[in-house]
Design a protein around this motif. Structure first.
Motif, PDB file in Angstrom:
ATOM      1  N   ASN A 107      10.615  26.080 -14.908  1.00 12.53           N
ATOM      2  CA  ASN A 107      11.265  25.230 -13.921  1.00 12.53           C
ATOM      3  C   ASN A 107      10.226  24.807 -12.882  1.00 12.53           C
ATOM      4  O   ASN A 107       9.473  25.640 -12.372  1.00 12.53           O
ATOM      5  N   VAL A 108      10.185  23.514 -12.576  1.00 15.52           N
ATOM      6  CA  VAL A 108       9.189  22.983 -11.663  1.00 15.52           C
ATOM      7  C   VAL A 108       9.302  23.609 -10.276  1.00 15.52           C
ATOM      8  O   VAL A 108       8.302  24.011  -9.664  1.00 15.52           O
ATOM      9  N   LEU A 109      10.520  23.712  -9.766  1.00 12.78           N
ATOM     10  CA  LEU A 109      10.693  24.228  -8.404  1.00 12.78           C
ATOM     11  C   LEU A 109      10.271  25.688  -8.298  1.00 12.78           C
ATOM     12  O   LEU A 109       9.682  26.100  -7.288  1.00 12.78           O
ATOM     13  N   TRP A 110      10.584  26.477  -9.320  1.00 12.57           N
ATOM     14  CA  TRP A 110      10.145  27.872  -9.292  1.00 12.57           C
ATOM     15  C   TRP A 110       8.626  27.949  -9.196  1.00 12.57           C
ATOM     16  O   TRP A 110       8.069  28.780  -8.472  1.00 12.57           O
ATOM     17  N   THR A 111       7.945  27.101  -9.939  1.00 12.28           N
ATOM     18  CA  THR A 111       6.481  27.103  -9.896  1.00 12.28           C
ATOM     19  C   THR A 111       5.971  26.715  -8.512  1.00 12.28           C
ATOM     20  O   THR A 111       5.152  27.422  -7.910  1.00 12.28           O
ATOM     21  N   LEU A 112       6.467  25.592  -7.994  1.00 14.25           N
ATOM     22  CA  LEU A 112       5.925  25.063  -6.749  1.00 14.25           C
ATOM     23  C   LEU A 112       6.247  25.936  -5.545  1.00 14.25           C
ATOM     24  O   LEU A 112       5.486  25.965  -4.566  1.00 14.25           O
TER      25      LEU A 112
ATOM     26  N   ALA B  74       6.720  14.514 -18.767  1.00 16.95           N
ATOM     27  CA  ALA B  74       7.575  15.662 -19.073  1.00 16.95           C
ATOM     28  C   ALA B  74       9.021  15.202 -19.050  1.00 16.95           C
ATOM     29  O   ALA B  74       9.343  14.115 -18.555  1.00 16.95           O
ATOM     30  N   VAL B  75       9.903  16.033 -19.603  1.00 19.41           N
ATOM     31  CA  VAL B  75      11.341  15.790 -19.535  1.00 19.41           C
ATOM     32  C   VAL B  75      11.947  16.882 -18.672  1.00 19.41           C
ATOM     33  O   VAL B  75      11.757  18.074 -18.940  1.00 19.41           O
ATOM     34  N   TYR B  76      12.640  16.475 -17.606  1.00 18.14           N
ATOM     35  CA  TYR B  76      13.341  17.405 -16.719  1.00 18.14           C
ATOM     36  C   TYR B  76      14.837  17.164 -16.842  1.00 18.14           C
ATOM     37  O   TYR B  76      15.283  16.040 -17.104  1.00 18.14           O
ATOM     38  N   ASN B  77      15.617  18.219 -16.608  1.00 12.68           N
ATOM     39  CA  ASN B  77      17.037  17.978 -16.341  1.00 12.68           C
ATOM     40  C   ASN B  77      17.234  17.937 -14.829  1.00 12.68           C
ATOM     41  O   ASN B  77      16.273  18.005 -14.062  1.00 12.68           O
ATOM     42  N   SER B  78      18.471  17.801 -14.389  1.00 14.51           N
ATOM     43  CA  SER B  78      18.734  17.599 -12.963  1.00 14.51           C
ATOM     44  C   SER B  78      18.415  18.825 -12.115  1.00 14.51           C
ATOM     45  O   SER B  78      18.362  18.735 -10.893  1.00 14.51           O
ATOM     46  N   ARG B  79      18.186  19.967 -12.761  1.00 10.64           N
ATOM     47  CA  ARG B  79      17.845  21.198 -12.039  1.00 10.64           C
ATOM     48  C   ARG B  79      16.335  21.435 -12.045  1.00 10.64           C
ATOM     49  O   ARG B  79      15.870  22.496 -11.625  1.00 10.64           O
ATOM     50  N   TYR B  80      15.577  20.454 -12.545  1.00 10.90           N
ATOM     51  CA  TYR B  80      14.129  20.542 -12.666  1.00 10.90           C
ATOM     52  C   TYR B  80      13.686  21.565 -13.702  1.00 10.90           C
ATOM     53  O   TYR B  80      12.536  22.025 -13.687  1.00 10.90           O
ATOM     54  N   ASP B  81      14.573  21.942 -14.635  1.00 15.00           N
ATOM     55  CA  ASP B  81      14.129  22.726 -15.781  1.00 15.00           C
ATOM     56  C   ASP B  81      13.205  21.854 -16.627  1.00 15.00           C
ATOM     57  O   ASP B  81      13.467  20.658 -16.821  1.00 15.00           O
ATOM     58  N   ILE B  82      12.152  22.433 -17.160  1.00 18.35           N
ATOM     59  CA  ILE B  82      11.189  21.688 -17.978  1.00 18.35           C
ATOM     60  C   ILE B  82      11.626  21.791 -19.429  1.00 18.35           C
ATOM     61  O   ILE B  82      11.601  22.870 -20.030  1.00 18.35           O
ATOM     62  N   LEU B  83      12.014  20.659 -20.016  1.00 10.93           N
ATOM     63  CA  LEU B  83      12.502  20.655 -21.398  1.00 10.93           C
ATOM     64  C   LEU B  83      11.413  20.304 -22.393  1.00 10.93           C
ATOM     65  O   LEU B  83      11.486  20.704 -23.553  1.00 10.93           O
ATOM     66  N   ALA B  84      10.423  19.532 -21.981  1.00 10.41           N
ATOM     67  CA  ALA B  84       9.332  19.149 -22.874  1.00 10.41           C
ATOM     68  C   ALA B  84       8.172  18.626 -22.038  1.00 10.41           C
ATOM     69  O   ALA B  84       8.375  18.099 -20.936  1.00 10.41           O
ATOM     70  N   THR B  85       6.966  18.767 -22.558  1.00 11.36           N
ATOM     71  CA  THR B  85       5.775  18.252 -21.888  1.00 11.36           C
ATOM     72  C   THR B  85       4.834  17.668 -22.929  1.00 11.36           C
ATOM     73  O   THR B  85       4.929  17.986 -24.114  1.00 11.36           O
TER      74      THR B  85
END
Length: 303
Positions: free
Chosen positions: A161-166, A130-141
């Protein structure tokens, strides 16, 4: 043969001289609204003109260009950079040659990727990526990433966003095993990036909302720990494939500030077999033509 190591400062000084002279030569008086003057030997600016336009003394600028050991502040280097019309890469180069710590201008986290980057992570199949930015937003998978991390509850969250999920899905549904050890590391990585964005409304709102949604995140955030991204072995769970140990590796992306490709490699044979099972399951449930049609009509699910 002389094997004595070259002093880095001594090597930087002639590089600084050559760099400033070349940048000065390409800026004409007309570029900065000055008359050409008489008996000009070069089409570029003179040292005294650069000093005047930058608001510094002629002697100080001359010494800077000569590479003498003088103190240069970021503010003064920025003034010289503006006069010489340096772009961001050239400005950073000037800072390094002058041995002044460089702080890049803050940028908003990227929110999209181009087809080339998407194609790269797609070719990593069967490795999830996946591609994350520094805020753990998911840009592509890529498809294996979605095989491994798709959690139905994330569709209701609606935040890619990965953190929101986890932090917000129920623990039994969370794809990450050992949350008590993994999540603190992710929050520490987030805080190390946050230091470059303190006070920015988008970041402050993100932290505020996630803290309100997850008391555990709020507790970890208050701890103040920082940690850079790095390779680690993580354990994930999937209802159809069980637990699997994966090594995560982060790769920076040129031209995308503070973004990284995160790829997961099976750490053992059991994990490789589990990924193969998930891929086979995907191909049976979602034939390629049907999957492409669906992907064109809906957003990529959260991990």
């Amino acid at each position: 043969m002389n094997t004595k190591p070259v002093n880095r400062t001594q090597r930087r000084r002639p590089e600084l001289t050559a760099f400033l002279r070349s940048r000065r030569a390409r800026v004409t008086p007309a570029d900065v609204g000055m008359p050409p003057g008489l008996r000009r030997r070069t089409p570029g600016l003179r040292r005294e003109e650069v000093a005047q336009l930058s608001g510094v003394g002629v002697t100080w600028y001359t010494w800077l260009e000569q590479g003498r050991p003088i103190n240069a502040s970021p503010q003064v280097l920025d003034a010289v950079a503006r006069t010489l019309r340096l772009d961001q890469t050239e400005r950073e180069h000037l800072y390094h040659l002058a041995e002044v710590p460089y702080e890049p201008d803050p940028q908003l986290p990227a929110q999209t990727v181009d087809e080339e980057i998407q194609g790269i992570i797609d070719t990593l199949d069967p490795r999830p990526a996946a591609v994350y930015n520094s805020r753990y937003d998911i840009l592509a998978t890529n498809p294996p990433f979605r095989d491994l991390f798709f959690v139905p509850q994330t569709l209701d969250i609606g935040i890619p966003n990965v953190l929101w999920t986890l932090f917000t899905v129920p623990e039994p549904s969370c794809p990450v095993v050992f949350r008590d050890s993994e999540l603190p590391l992710m929050v520490a990585t987030l805080r190390s990036s946050y230091g470059r964005h303190v006070g920015e409304p988008a970041w402050e709102e993100f932290i505020r909302r996630l803290s309100a949604a997850s008391p555990y995140f709020a507790e970890l955030w208050a701890g103040g720990n920082v940690l850079p991204p790095g390779p680690r072995v993580k354990t994930f769970r999937h209802e159809a494939a069980g637990e699997m140990r994966m090594t995560s590796v982060s790769l920076s992306v040129d031209g995308m500030a503070e973004c990284r490709i995160v790829a997961y490699t099976p750490a053992d044979e059991e994990a490789r077999q589990a990924l193969a099972l998930l891929r086979d399951r995907r191909e049976r449930l979602w034939p390629p033509t049907h999957a492409q049609a669906v992907a064109g009509t809906r957003k990529i699910p959260l991990p």
